[in-house]
Design an enzyme around this catalytic site. Structure first.
Site, PDB file in Angstrom:
ATOM      1  N   VAL A  59       6.018   3.176   3.252  1.00 59.33           N
ATOM      2  CA  VAL A  59       5.268   2.243   2.406  1.00 59.33           C
ATOM      3  C   VAL A  59       6.071   0.957   2.277  1.00 59.33           C
ATOM      4  O   VAL A  59       7.236   0.973   1.882  1.00 59.33           O
ATOM      5  CB  VAL A  59       4.987   2.847   1.005  1.00 59.33           C
ATOM      6  CG1 VAL A  59       4.338   1.810   0.094  1.00 59.33           C
ATOM      7  CG2 VAL A  59       4.086   4.075   1.130  1.00 59.33           C
ATOM      8  N   ALA A 104      10.704  -1.171   0.166  1.00 61.61           N
ATOM      9  CA  ALA A 104       9.942  -0.207   0.967  1.00 61.61           C
ATOM     10  C   ALA A 104      10.524   1.192   0.721  1.00 61.61           C
ATOM     11  O   ALA A 104      11.573   1.326   0.089  1.00 61.61           O
ATOM     12  CB  ALA A 104      10.051  -0.548   2.447  1.00 61.61           C
ATOM     13  N   LYS A 105       9.854   2.193   1.193  1.00 64.71           N
ATOM     14  CA  LYS A 105      10.395   3.553   1.140  1.00 64.71           C
ATOM     15  C   LYS A 105       9.652   4.405   2.157  1.00 64.71           C
ATOM     16  O   LYS A 105       8.507   4.095   2.515  1.00 64.71           O
ATOM     17  CB  LYS A 105      10.184   4.155  -0.254  1.00 64.71           C
ATOM     18  CG  LYS A 105      11.134   5.290  -0.568  1.00 64.71           C
ATOM     19  CD  LYS A 105      12.486   4.780  -1.007  1.00 64.71           C
ATOM     20  CE  LYS A 105      13.458   5.889  -1.260  1.00 64.71           C
ATOM     21  NZ  LYS A 105      14.695   5.392  -1.882  1.00 64.71           N
ATOM     22  N   GLY A 106      10.308   5.474   2.620  1.00 64.40           N
ATOM     23  CA  GLY A 106       9.667   6.373   3.562  1.00 64.40           C
ATOM     24  C   GLY A 106       9.978   7.809   3.210  1.00 64.40           C
ATOM     25  O   GLY A 106      10.921   8.081   2.467  1.00 64.40           O
TER      26      GLY A 106
END
Ligand code: NAD
Length: 425
Positions: A59, A104-106
């Site tokens: 994201v 962001a992050k995943g």
């Protein structure tokens, strides 16, 4: 109970309402939703010949201040909502510390402990193949988080470089030093947390009622963040009386020998190729308690350093620490935060307390881009400067507007994003 994502979005909405001269009124509509959600499945052939499939996300929330930046989590409970909340937190965190990054992050919903080394490598490489065109040194720079390690970052940067056709170490941070990582990155989050705690204790010296000298500390979580923080705090003379991991907690009112526990874990790990729990490492030499009991101990400083939603409306009334230092992301729900504030318990928020990790990543990124290598002392000194600066800035906003630490940090960050939006408009 509201979700982690709802909590985080609500704090941003409330923040916008209390900023006196908001430089850009459009900031809320931009900050309320992500720029992009990548949602996909990772598939590979497992060791037993069957096809294994895992849901995964990246994201990208907002890149007003610079390339998207944020970790990748491998955890069996990860969800799209969790990744979204963490991506928003990263946006705010990078603005609090003044780094030239967006957020962001995943994540992959997988228990990495259930995979062999070969399967973990296939999963990590496939994750990069799925998001390759959306990431890169000036687009989006992933890093480690829960369940991911320097070894995994090494595989990821290698896969990225194969696809790009050239070696690109600045595409990821948190790599091993041997593969172009930065000295000091491994301890950066724990080290940064210690600097914030040190500055907080100096600031509160005359006003805070610390019951014990040296202050007593309880830490939930003994992974990268919790263990490195514990080691540094122990070396600096504070007394760690309780520690926990996912298997349970250990407690000794006279203090735990953190270095000895780490030594035993390391020795056993090398022998069995697995991580031994804290309870096993303590070998019956101290009391075992539950993770819930750890949170409610009568310590001076409580440090959640594991996962989100640990302090909720159900246990906030029974927390006995004077100070909560949030090293995990989102460990306190919004309802719990209000209860703690009412009870006069000071909470140093995640977006300030654990930002040493992304500061360390920033200095790794600079070194990778310039192909320069600094020694650990240089890197830690730079991280310390960033943390000290962020603490002073948040304290100033807190005092000027008479806000909690969390609200002050959100106000400062939101203003920075709004100002940058105005300049770009
Ligand atoms: P990690 O995977 O290295 O360690 C997590 C630790 O938490 C392990 O010791 C695990 O056993 C423990 N744990 C899991 N569930 C638990 C539970 N219910 N009760 C007690 N302990 C439990 O992860 P990490 O990198 O140390 O990250 C921890 C937290 O810090 C996360 O919230 C992460 O998002 C945040 N964070 C990490 C970094 C970083 O640089 N790694 C930076 C900023 C924030």
């Amino acid at each position: 109970m509201s979700t982690f994502l709802e909590n985080t979005q609500k704090i941003v909405e409330d923040t916008v309402k209390i900023i006196p001269d908001l430089p850009n009124s459009d900031v809320l509509s931009r900050l309320k939703k992500p720029d992009r959600i990548l949602e996909f499945e990772i598939e590979f052939q497992g060791d037993d010949g069957t096809v294994k499939k895992f849901p995964a996300w990246r994201v990208q929330w907002n890149n007003t201040l610079g390339p998207y930046k944020g970790g990748v989590r491998f955890h069996q409970d990860s969800s799209k909502d969790e990744v979204m909340a963490l991506a928003l937190l990263m946006t705010i965190k990078n603005a609090v510390v003044g780094l030239p990054y967006g957020g962001a992050k995943g994540a992959v919903r997988v228990d990495p402990r259930s995979l062999s080394q070969r399967e973990l490598k296939l999963l990590s490489r496939e994750y990069v193949r799925k998001i390759f065109e959306y990431i890169g040194p000036d687009k989006d720079v992933p890093a480690p988080d829960v369940g991911t390690s320097p070894e995994i970052m090494d595989w990821m940067v290698d896969e990225y470089s194969i696809l790009a056709g050239h070696w690109e170490p600045a595409a990821f941070t948190g790599k091993s030093v041997e593969k172009g990582g930065s000295r000091g990155r491994d301890i950066a989050t724990g080290f940064g947390g210690f600097i914030i705690l040190r500055e907080f204790l100096k600031f509160r010296n005359s006003k805070l009622e610390i019951r014990n000298s040296p202050p007593k500390v309880a830490i939930q979580g003994f992974g990268n963040v919790g263990a490195n923080f514990a080691k540094i705090v122990h070396q600096n003379g504070l007394k760690i009386v309780a520690l926990s991991d996912s298997k349970g907690a250990i407690y000794n009112p006279d203090g735990l020998d953190v270095e000895e526990l780490l030594k035993i874990q390391k020795e056993r790990g090398v022998l069995n190729n697995t991580k031994c729990s804290l309870e096993e490492a303590a070998g019956g030499k101290c009391k075992t308690i539950s993770n819930e009991e750890l949170l409610e101990l009568g310590v001076d400083i409580l440090v959640p350093a594991a996962l989100e939603n640990q302090i909720t409306e159900n246990n906030a009334g029974t927390i006995r620490a004077n100070v909560v230092l949030e090293l995990a992301n989102g460990p306190t729900t919004e309802e719990a935060d209000r209860i703690l504030e009412r009870r006069g318990i000071e909470v140093i928020p995640d977006i300030l307390a654990n930002s040493g990790g992304v500061a360390g990543s920033y200095f790794e990124w600079l070194q990778s881009k310039e192909q320069k290598w600094w020694d650990e002392e240089t890197v830690l000194k730079k991280i310390e400067e960033v943390m000290n600066g962020a603490f002073v800035d948040v304290k100033k906003t807190k005092e000027e507007l008479n806000l909690s630490w969390r609200k002050a940090a959100y106000v400062m960050a939101t203003k920075r994003v709004a100002e940058a939006m105005k300049k770009a408009a």
